[in-house]
Scaffold this motif. Structure first.
Motif, mmCIF file in Angstrom:
data_model
loop_
_atom_site.group_PDB
_atom_site.id
_atom_site.type_symbol
_atom_site.label_atom_id
_atom_site.label_comp_id
_atom_site.label_asym_id
_atom_site.label_seq_id
_atom_site.Cartn_x
_atom_site.Cartn_y
_atom_site.Cartn_z
ATOM 1 N N UNK A 183 -8.345 45.259 -26.259
ATOM 2 C CA UNK A 183 -8.260 43.797 -26.247
ATOM 3 C C UNK A 183 -7.065 43.323 -27.074
ATOM 4 N N UNK A 184 -6.864 43.941 -28.226
ATOM 5 C CA UNK A 184 -5.712 43.593 -29.059
ATOM 6 C C UNK A 184 -4.416 43.939 -28.331
ATOM 7 N N UNK A 185 -4.404 45.098 -27.687
ATOM 8 C CA UNK A 185 -3.215 45.526 -26.932
ATOM 9 C C UNK A 185 -2.873 44.523 -25.827
ATOM 10 N N UNK A 186 -3.865 44.076 -25.094
ATOM 11 C CA UNK A 186 -3.628 43.130 -24.005
ATOM 12 C C UNK A 186 -3.231 41.756 -24.521
ATOM 13 N N UNK A 187 -3.773 41.378 -25.666
ATOM 14 C CA UNK A 187 -3.527 40.041 -26.205
ATOM 15 C C UNK A 187 -2.221 39.963 -26.995
ATOM 16 N N UNK A 188 -1.910 41.016 -27.728
ATOM 17 C CA UNK A 188 -0.753 40.958 -28.619
ATOM 18 C C UNK A 188 0.280 42.038 -28.444
ATOM 19 N N UNK A 231 1.541 46.312 -27.889
ATOM 20 C CA UNK A 231 1.374 47.613 -28.543
ATOM 21 C C UNK A 231 1.624 47.533 -30.044
ATOM 22 N N UNK A 232 2.549 46.695 -30.468
ATOM 23 C CA UNK A 232 2.853 46.594 -31.896
ATOM 24 C C UNK A 232 1.618 46.183 -32.684
ATOM 25 N N UNK A 233 0.877 45.197 -32.191
ATOM 26 C CA UNK A 233 -0.319 44.734 -32.900
ATOM 27 C C UNK A 233 -1.434 45.776 -32.855
ATOM 28 N N UNK A 234 -1.581 46.429 -31.716
ATOM 29 C CA UNK A 234 -2.597 47.482 -31.615
ATOM 30 C C UNK A 234 -2.266 48.629 -32.561
ATOM 31 N N UNK A 235 -0.988 48.969 -32.645
ATOM 32 C CA UNK A 235 -0.562 50.053 -33.532
ATOM 33 C C UNK A 235 -0.861 49.726 -34.991
ATOM 34 N N UNK A 236 -0.659 48.466 -35.380
ATOM 35 C CA UNK A 236 -0.937 48.061 -36.765
ATOM 36 C C UNK A 236 -2.398 48.326 -37.134
ATOM 37 N N UNK A 237 -3.297 47.999 -36.220
ATOM 38 C CA UNK A 237 -4.731 48.173 -36.502
ATOM 39 C C UNK A 237 -5.096 49.651 -36.536
ATOM 40 N N UNK A 248 -12.190 48.096 -20.673
ATOM 41 C CA UNK A 248 -11.399 48.005 -21.900
ATOM 42 C C UNK A 248 -11.512 49.295 -22.710
ATOM 43 N N UNK A 249 -12.693 49.875 -22.719
ATOM 44 C CA UNK A 249 -12.885 51.146 -23.411
ATOM 45 C C UNK A 249 -11.941 52.210 -22.834
ATOM 46 N N UNK A 250 -11.837 52.262 -21.519
ATOM 47 C CA UNK A 250 -10.951 53.216 -20.848
ATOM 48 C C UNK A 250 -9.502 53.025 -21.301
ATOM 49 N N UNK A 251 -9.056 51.777 -21.336
ATOM 50 C CA UNK A 251 -7.678 51.492 -21.744
ATOM 51 C C UNK A 251 -7.481 51.776 -23.224
ATOM 52 N N UNK A 252 -8.438 51.384 -24.033
ATOM 53 C CA UNK A 252 -8.329 51.584 -25.477
ATOM 54 C C UNK A 252 -8.251 53.050 -25.858
ATOM 55 N N UNK A 253 -8.971 53.886 -25.135
ATOM 56 C CA UNK A 253 -8.920 55.332 -25.380
ATOM 57 C C UNK A 253 -7.496 55.842 -25.216
ATOM 58 N N UNK A 254 -6.805 55.378 -24.181
ATOM 59 C CA UNK A 254 -5.426 55.802 -23.929
ATOM 60 C C UNK A 254 -4.462 55.249 -24.965
ATOM 61 N N UNK A 255 -4.631 53.984 -25.343
ATOM 62 C CA UNK A 255 -3.768 53.386 -26.362
ATOM 63 C C UNK A 255 -3.924 54.122 -27.686
#
Length: 222
Positions: free
Chosen positions: A123-128, A130-136, A41-48
């Motif tokens: 985790x937010x990106x996978x669950x909700x 890109x829009x939700x991840x972007x908000x955070x 998840x850390x790997x993916x989150x870094x890219x997001x």
């Protein structure tokens, strides 16, 4: 977990994703039947995080060249910035750590907390999505940086930076004006000992000088 979700401003449909994001490899190694570590998840989150930040800077600063955009993005997504987010969320209190890591002060270790922030973003990106991840990311990183920038005197900071060595001379030079009188854009270059170290634009000469100083700081303070 509900308290953390409230701080995030996001409630998970699949809370196992959040639990996975908070699971350090030391815990996963000691508890083989539990969730895996948060490293993937850390790997993916870094890219997001990198993509959202790059998109923001590209749209928010159409005047900045590629090098300045790269340096600004690096400053926004660095460990220090992510640790600030972890502190706001009190993320260390929610981490699942192995006994040795716990005893060694892992909850306060900057690298572990920064990695956990990236994992939570994934985790937010996978669950909700890109829009939700972007908000955070916007709320905890990009908006905070905008607030800092608005109150920061880059010219003074640059002056203090170059004065670490004696005999340094900074000069600001207006290099162009464009647009109608009610929406004029000024371009300014800042030189250090006669060599260009930054340039910027703004709707006033003062703002353009501040942006030029900001670009110079990003270039010189490495």
């Amino acid at each position: 977990m509900e308290t953390l979700e409230a701080k995030l401003g996001y409630h998970f449909k699949d809370r196992a994703l959040l639990e996975n994001a908070l699971t350090h490899s030391s815990y996963a190694n000691e508890n083989r039947g539990a969730l895996g570590s948060n490293e993937r998840l850390e790997f993916l989150g870094d890219s997001v995080l990198g993509m959202v930040t790059a998109d923001f800077l590209f749209k928010e600063h159409p005047d900045l060249p590629e090098g300045d955009l790269t340096r600004t993005r690096a400053a926004l997504v660095c460990e220090e910035s992510l640790v600030e987010v972890a502190d706001l969320l009190d993320l260390g209190a929610y981490l699942k750590l192995g006994r040795g890591e716990e005893a060694g002060g892992g909850r306060e270790r900057p690298s572990i907390r920064a990695d956990a922030v990236e994992a939570v973003l994934a985790a937010v990106y996978l669950d909700g999505g890109l829009v939700e991840a972007r908000k955070i990311i916007q709320r905890f990183i990009l908006d905070k940086e905008t607030e800092k920038s608005a109150s920061r005197d880059y010219k003074t900071t640059l002056q203090e930076l170059v004065q670490r060595e004696s005999g340094q001379v900074l000069t600001y030079r207006l290099t162009g004006e464009s647009g109608p009188d009610h929406a004029k854009v000024f371009s300014v270059e800042v030189d250090l000992n006669g060599q260009k170290v930054g340039e910027g634009t703004g709707h006033s000469k003062k703002e353009a000088e501040q942006m030029a100083a900001r670009a110079a700081i990003a270039r010189l303070d490495q």
